[in-house]
Design a protein around this motif. Structure first.
Motif, PDB file in Angstrom:
ATOM      1  N   GLU A 138       0.825  -1.212   0.000  1.00 29.26           N
ATOM      2  CA  GLU A 138       0.000   0.000   0.000  1.00 29.26           C
ATOM      3  C   GLU A 138       0.859   1.263   0.000  1.00 29.26           C
ATOM      4  O   GLU A 138       0.513   2.264  -0.613  1.00 29.26           O
ATOM      5  N   GLN A 253      -8.283   7.485   1.545  1.00 30.29           N
ATOM      6  CA  GLN A 253      -7.801   6.419   0.674  1.00 30.29           C
ATOM      7  C   GLN A 253      -6.301   6.271   0.811  1.00 30.29           C
ATOM      8  O   GLN A 253      -5.576   7.237   1.083  1.00 30.29           O
ATOM      9  N   ARG A 256      -2.715   3.615  -3.012  1.00 29.61           N
ATOM     10  CA  ARG A 256      -3.201   2.817  -4.133  1.00 29.61           C
ATOM     11  C   ARG A 256      -4.711   2.925  -4.336  1.00 29.61           C
ATOM     12  O   ARG A 256      -5.306   2.159  -5.060  1.00 29.61           O
ATOM     13  N   LYS A 258      -7.154   2.501  -2.110  1.00 32.12           N
ATOM     14  CA  LYS A 258      -7.992   1.614  -1.302  1.00 32.12           C
ATOM     15  C   LYS A 258      -8.729   2.424  -0.238  1.00 32.12           C
ATOM     16  O   LYS A 258      -8.138   3.270   0.419  1.00 32.12           O
ATOM     17  N   ASP A 259     -10.033   2.172  -0.094  1.00 28.65           N
ATOM     18  CA  ASP A 259     -10.831   2.880   0.903  1.00 28.65           C
ATOM     19  C   ASP A 259     -10.400   2.462   2.306  1.00 28.65           C
ATOM     20  O   ASP A 259     -10.334   1.273   2.625  1.00 28.65           O
TER      21      ASP A 259
END
Length: 763
Positions: A138, A253, A256, A258-259
């Motif tokens: 991440e 986020q 990348r 992502k939530d």
């Protein structure tokens, strides 16, 4: 003739008034529509501004943590340390990672070497398992950017070498990359920066740098900082957030995409607020315009219309509540019958909802009935506002309302409507300068599932309402067959209990209390017991609450008190303790009844102890305090039972004249090897002694508990280890044995068990 005049007036009204009203209402509706459209645009603009404000505050926070990290990543000594193939991991952790944690709150750090490998991992809790491949993945984009920014900071020199000139020094950009990642389910801010020298150094070649990544929890100080900067109300951090009216959200986020979570706040809605201020004036203006049009048009037919209005008022008064203007009980019954018939013909569901204002009596008692009337009017108005077009709301009695909702799609649809009702009522009702907060309990029954008869549906909705109030109020319940069974069971138990009291079919058990050394029984607690004629034993936990709810607690309490005082003569020198409900104290002649019982049984007041639970504090009722003081002035002892399990506070302990403080059995049962429970018990003992009270520990079941309480000088002990509750006959025998031939044996037994416990511990 009168009918002809009336019809003529109606024709004129139809020909003149209705068209004028249509024009006026169309104009007013247009104004209202324009105002609502403008308000919506204003609300959307405000929410967009708030979203940008939160984003800006978040960016400032990220820039700030990047600046905090600068102290260790722009440092010649750190640069040499991480470049050294034989790098000193302890030096890096102490002087870089631990320094960031101690001075700036970075709870976790990781150093990536030039090959993007993990060189060192740090956590304040010394747990290295937090660094996972998923977390590295991440953060990889941010780390790559920090590495690239370092490499591109090298400028070639005429001699063929490379001079390191950080980009941050030339274009005012940070050398770090920041972002947000999820760590163990919690959002963390991170900053990633290459470890670089402080001065512009010349190198023979450009090499990939070591990158230090430092993480700090988002929840807590950083979230508070963003809240302070944005000055938004109701600022919270959540895993996810459903779209809700009046709630603004900002999605978090990872690099990348992502939530991770959302920041939510109570959105400012200036358009809606403006509309709420203007709408009443527009409504009044519209009403005045319509009134003028009607008055002018109908002037020539005033006598005819007066008769019509009188008739309409009489009909309305017969069918509506005078205070709230809602349909009354009789009108509601008729409307409900009609709607149920239509629903049966159309094959649709109909919901019947009973509504009751919580603690409405308190409003009348504290603020007066005029304030209560204003609350009723305000609640009625709000109920009408949120009521669907296919619904009817009526006032049934003082603080009770009822609703009918036809075409009820399903339970979820009904829950949504009732949610709106509760949200609307939750807003304060303003009475002068005072704001009164009201809440509702609601019970619902649905036809034809729960019945088709109006009376049956109303009865079941009332049962569901009782369930809602019994489970804490300010909530709703849908009727279930088990509720009816519970009500019937409680009603049956109430009737049986009343008959048992009348026929003297209850009995008492007595549980002894010993002194500190367990050598003398100083008191016994009287406990109500009920065994039916068929041998069924009804636990006190079942029939005592029923007695409280049905008002039988007064009769039951007096019966127990009289019975215990009558038997007290069998046990000279022993104090008899009797539990008394707070409801009994509120009886205006309770103290006189106690005095009469003592006199009838020729029992000195000093031999009686009244036990009350902490629920006496719940109502802040001065009548309870007065009754307690009167009892104490007579010489009767007053004990506080189950201390620590409810409403206790030091101010109450000072105001109420307690002689005895009984430690709740839950603390005693939890204290074996539990330092926290033991500390609480010691604190309670010290507190009671400081206030001059006798301390009683309940629930004694082991020798270790007795020894602990003896060490800390607890005055009395009560529990199964001393004795289980006994009948009056068994108690007399127990006291004889305990105080005579078995006393020394009992004490020796305690010492023997103590030695065995010590030997077991030592082994």
């Amino acid at each position: 003739m009168n009918r002809s005049i009336k019809n003529s007036g109606g024709q004129i009204a139809s020909a003149i008034v209705f068209p004028m009203l249509i024009v006026v209402m169309t104009s007013v509706a247009g104004i209202f529509g324009l105002m609502n459209w403008s308000a919506r645009l204003s609300d959307e603009s405000a929410e967009e501004s708030q979203h940008k404000l939160v984003g800006g505050a978040l960016q400032l926070t990220q820039n700030y943590i990047a600046k905090q990290q600068t102290g260790v990543v722009i440092w010649d000594e750190a640069f040499r340390a991480v470049k050294d193939p034989a790098a000193n991991d302890r030096w890096i952790r102490d002087n870089m990672m631990n320094w960031l944690a101690s001075n700036h709150g970075f709870s976790k750090s990781v150093l990536f070497d030039a090959d993007f490998g993990v060189a060192s991992v740090f956590s304040q809790d010394d747990d290295s398992d937090w660094m996972t491949k998923g977390l590295i993945e991440e953060m990889a984009p941010a780390i790559a950017k920090a590495r690239a920014r370092y490499i591109t900071s090298f400028q070639p020199t005429p001699s063929g070498l490379f001079r390191f000139v950080p980009q941050g020094e030339t274009n005012h950009h940070s050398i770090a990359e920041t972002g947000i990642v999820s760590l163990l389910g919690e959002p963390h801010l991170f900053t990633a920066a290459a470890v670089v020298p402080q001065i512009q150094t010349v190198f023979s070649d450009r090499e990939a740098p070591a990158v230090l990544v430092s993480l700090i929890p988002f929840r807590g100080q950083k979230l508070n900082n963003i809240s302070d900067m944005s000055r938004l109300q109701g600022f919270v951090l959540a895993q996810d957030q459903n779209d809700r009216h009046g709630v603004g959200t900002y999605a978090l986020q990872s690099p990348r995409g992502k939530d991770i979570g959302v920041i939510a706040w109570q959105a400012s809605r200036p358009g809606t607020q403006m509309l709420q201020r203007i709408n009443p004036f527009l409504a009044v203006a519209a009403f005045l315009i319509a009134a003028v049009v009607i008055a002018v048009t109908l002037f020539t037919r005033e006598m005819t219309k007066r008769l019509a209005r009188s008739e309409a008022k009489a009909v309305h008064a017969a069918r509506h509540d005078a205070l709230s203007g809602l349909p009354n009980r009789s009108s509601f019954q008729a409307l409900l019958t009609k709607i149920l018939d239509e629903g049966e013909q159309n094959g649709t569901n109909t919901a019947v909802v009973y509504i009751d204002l919580d603690h409405f009596k308190d409003i009348n008692d504290t603020l007066g009935h005029s304030a209560g009337d204003e609350v009723i009017v305000g609640v009625a108005s709000r109920l009408k506002q949120v009521l669907p077009s296919n619904g009817i709301v009526a006032r049934i009695s003082g603080d009770e309302f009822a609703m009918v909702l036809s075409d009820c799609e399903n339970d979820e649809w009904l829950e949504y409507i009732l949610d709106q009702v509760q949200d609307e009522i939750a807003r304060p009702v303003k009475i002068g300068r005072r704001e009164i907060f009201a809440s509702l309990s609601m019970g619902a029954a649905i036809a034809p599932r729960d019945g088709k008869n109006p009376d049956e549906l109303l009865r079941k909705a009332d049962i569901a309402l009782y369930d809602a109030k019994a489970n804490g109020r300010n909530r709703r319940s849908f009727f279930e067959p088990t509720m009816e069974q519970h009500v019937q069971s409680k009603d049956e138990m109430s009737r049986e209990l009343r008959l048992a009291l009348k026929n003297d079919q209850l009995d008492l058990a007595y549980q002894p209390q010993s002194d500190t050394d367990a050598k003398k029984i100083v008191s016994v607690e009287a406990l109500a017991r009920w065994t039916k004629e068929d041998g069924t034993v009804v636990p006190p936990s079942q029939f005592i609450p029923v007695a409280e709810e049905t008002g039988l607690i007064d009769d039951l309490g007096i019966w127990v008190l009289n019975k215990a005082c009558a038997r007290a003569h069998d046990w000279p020198g022993v104090v008899v303790s009797v539990n008394v409900s707070p409801n009994q104290f509120r009886h205006p002649r309770f103290v006189e009844k106690v005095m009469a019982i003592l006199a009838a049984n020729d029992l000195p007041p000093q031999r009686l102890e009244i036990e009350v639970t902490e629920s006496v504090f719940a109502g802040r009722d001065d009548s309870v305090l007065k009754a307690l003081r009167r009892l104490k002035s007579l010489g009767i002892k007053v004990a506080l039972d189950d201390f620590g399990s409810g409403y206790s506070s030091l101010s109450y302990l000072r105001r109420f004249p307690f002689d005895t403080l009984k430690i709740d059995r839950d603390f005693v049962s939890d204290m074996n090897g539990n330092p926290e429970a033991e500390a609480i018990i010691v604190s309670i003992i010290q507190l009671g002694k400081a206030l001059g009270m006798t301390i009683v520990a309940e629930g004694i079941e082991t020798i270790d508990q007795i020894r602990f309480l003896q060490v800390h000088d607890c005055h009395r002990m009560q529990g199964y280890f001393i004795s289980r509750p006994l009948t009056s006959v068994a108690l007399s025998q127990f006291l004889h044995d305990f105080h005579n031939e078995n006393n020394e044996q009992f004490a020796e037994n305690l010492q023997h068990q103590a030695k065995r416990a010590e030997a077991s511990s030592a082994g």
